[in-house]
Design an enzyme around this catalytic site. Structure first.
Site, PDB file in Angstrom:
ATOM      1  N   GLY A  15      19.682  26.565 -10.162  1.00  0.00           N
ATOM      2  CA  GLY A  15      20.700  27.583  -9.963  1.00  0.00           C
ATOM      3  C   GLY A  15      21.848  27.149  -9.081  1.00  0.00           C
ATOM      4  O   GLY A  15      22.955  27.705  -9.170  1.00  0.00           O
ATOM      5  N   GLU A  33      12.943  22.179 -13.229  1.00  0.00           N
ATOM      6  CA  GLU A  33      12.193  23.405 -13.554  1.00  0.00           C
ATOM      7  C   GLU A  33      10.910  23.187 -14.330  1.00  0.00           C
ATOM      8  O   GLU A  33      10.002  24.012 -14.276  1.00  0.00           O
ATOM      9  CB  GLU A  33      13.118  24.369 -14.314  1.00  0.00           C
ATOM     10  N   ASP A  72      17.680  25.935 -16.937  1.00  0.00           N
ATOM     11  CA  ASP A  72      18.506  27.018 -17.469  1.00  0.00           C
ATOM     12  C   ASP A  72      19.890  27.006 -16.817  1.00  0.00           C
ATOM     13  O   ASP A  72      20.463  25.946 -16.642  1.00  0.00           O
ATOM     14  CB  ASP A  72      17.790  28.360 -17.313  1.00  0.00           C
ATOM     15  N   GLY A 122      17.638  29.166  -7.941  1.00  0.00           N
ATOM     16  CA  GLY A 122      17.427  30.595  -7.801  1.00  0.00           C
ATOM     17  C   GLY A 122      16.142  30.873  -7.034  1.00  0.00           C
ATOM     18  O   GLY A 122      15.274  30.010  -6.900  1.00  0.00           O
TER      19      GLY A 122
END
Length: 354
Positions: free
Chosen positions: A116, A139, A147, A67
């Site tokens: 992402g 991350e 996530d 992301g």
């Protein structure tokens, strides 16, 4: 092809094709891309001409590096936290839709696939790995956590490989990614044009992928998986660290591997390392929707913290690779405070369809 900046859509025969196309950012996913992809996927559900969906990248170097966290950090640090939260809310809802998509959904993944990027590919019914795939959930290095459903996927990998990947952010190549089940097929990248043509012609996806697939080379980490299982099975973060410290005192490949993992963990955000470990501990108790709900709680609270902004600054903006974490040491983390990030409900929880 029709589409907007960073993403394009095309119906070619029986195939609905989504193409990630943001080359300067290595296809980092923006909120605009999330919303456009969601709208198109919703529309294709009712389109009888579209028998199956294909997700791909327009570029060889990267499928998607995650992301657009740099923009999210900018929003969060300039009083626009709710806009950043809206991105994650919509991204997680898209990840969940992909997991339940009523038509066959295949991602053709080559080059870098981080964070992402796995969120929009890893929950689909079919996941094809190309020759130069580099997979990571890195991350913890920027004060975030794995996530987009990492809480669900990673603990379900064989042995303790998911905990290893979550705590270290290690990058693995195609043979290991396929061996661990992150990808369903390996199809040499040079065969992808023929694969797309057959999908457009309406060939049944399952049989088609089996026909094109080849056996990958042996996993690079094959000899190390027993050690990974011993080390990362520790019941606490300190236990994992202690096991790595013990292993690095030995000799050979295992000692070198342990040394590398220790240095990686110690460079990462201590808070993020503990969050990642907690994700692995909790993930098996929830379905994907439950895991995404927990992740939304955690990411909301990190927007009120320090490490995410500092990690983005040090790694992605100034690139000095010298983040000043708070707390700065693993020894200073309170496990009860980490548990509270997951356990305390939000006034506006992430709600996903049953």
């Amino acid at each position: 092809m029709t589409g907007n900046i960073g993403i394009g859509f095309e119906v070619r025969g029986a195939a609905g094709i989504i193409t990630l196309d943001r080359p300067k950012a290595l296809n980092a996913i923006t909120h605009h891309m999330v919303l456009a992809m969601r709208a198109q996927l919703d529309a294709w559900i009712a389109d009888h001409a579209v028998q199956h969906v294909v997700l791909r990248s327009a570029h060889e170097r990267a499928f998607c590096v995650g992301g657009d966290v740099r923009h999210m950090a900018e929003l969060g640090s300039t009083g626009r936290k709710e806009q950043a939260r809206a991105f994650w809310r919509d991204e997680y809802a898209l990840n969940h839709l992909i997991s339940r998509y009523p038509k066959p959904y295949v991602s053709l993944v080559d080059g870098l696939c981080f964070g992402g990027g796995f969120g929009v590919s890893g929950h689909g019914s079919y996941r094809v790995a190309g020759d130069k795939l580099g997979f990571a959930m890195p991350e913890v290095a920027i004060g975030l956590f794995p996530d987009v459903g990492g809480t669900y996927v990673l603990p379900r990998l064989p042995g303790w490989a998911g905990t290893f990947l979550a705590m270290t952010g290690a990058r693995i190549g195609m043979p290991d990614a396929v061996a661990l089940g992150l990808y369903t097929h390996h199809i040499p990248t040079e065969r992808w044009p023929d694969l797309l043509e057959a999908l457009a012609a309406g060939d049944e996806m399952d049989a088609l992928l089996d026909r094109f697939a080849v056996v990958p080379p042996p996993p690079a980490l094959a000899s190390l998986y027993p050690m990974i299982d011993r080390v990362f099975a520790g019941g606490t973060v300190p236990a994992v660290v202690a096991a790595l410290e013990h292993a690095e005192k030995g000799e050979g490949v295992e000692a070198e591997f342990a040394r590398l993992q220790l240095s990686t963990i110690r460079r990462a955000s201590p808070t993020s390392v503990f969050i990642a470990f907690e994700q692995m501990r909790r993930g098996l108790s929830h379905d994907l929707a439950g895991c995404l709900k927990l992740e939304f709680r955690v990411v909301t609270r990190l927007l009120d913290g320090h490490d995410f902004f500092e990690g983005v600054r040090a790694v992605l903006i100034h690139k000095d690779q010298a983040p000043k974490w708070q707390p700065s040491r693993l020894e200073d983390i309170d496990p009860a405070a980490i548990a509270a990030l997951f356990d305390t409900p939000l006034p506006d929880e992430l709600v996903l369809p049953e």
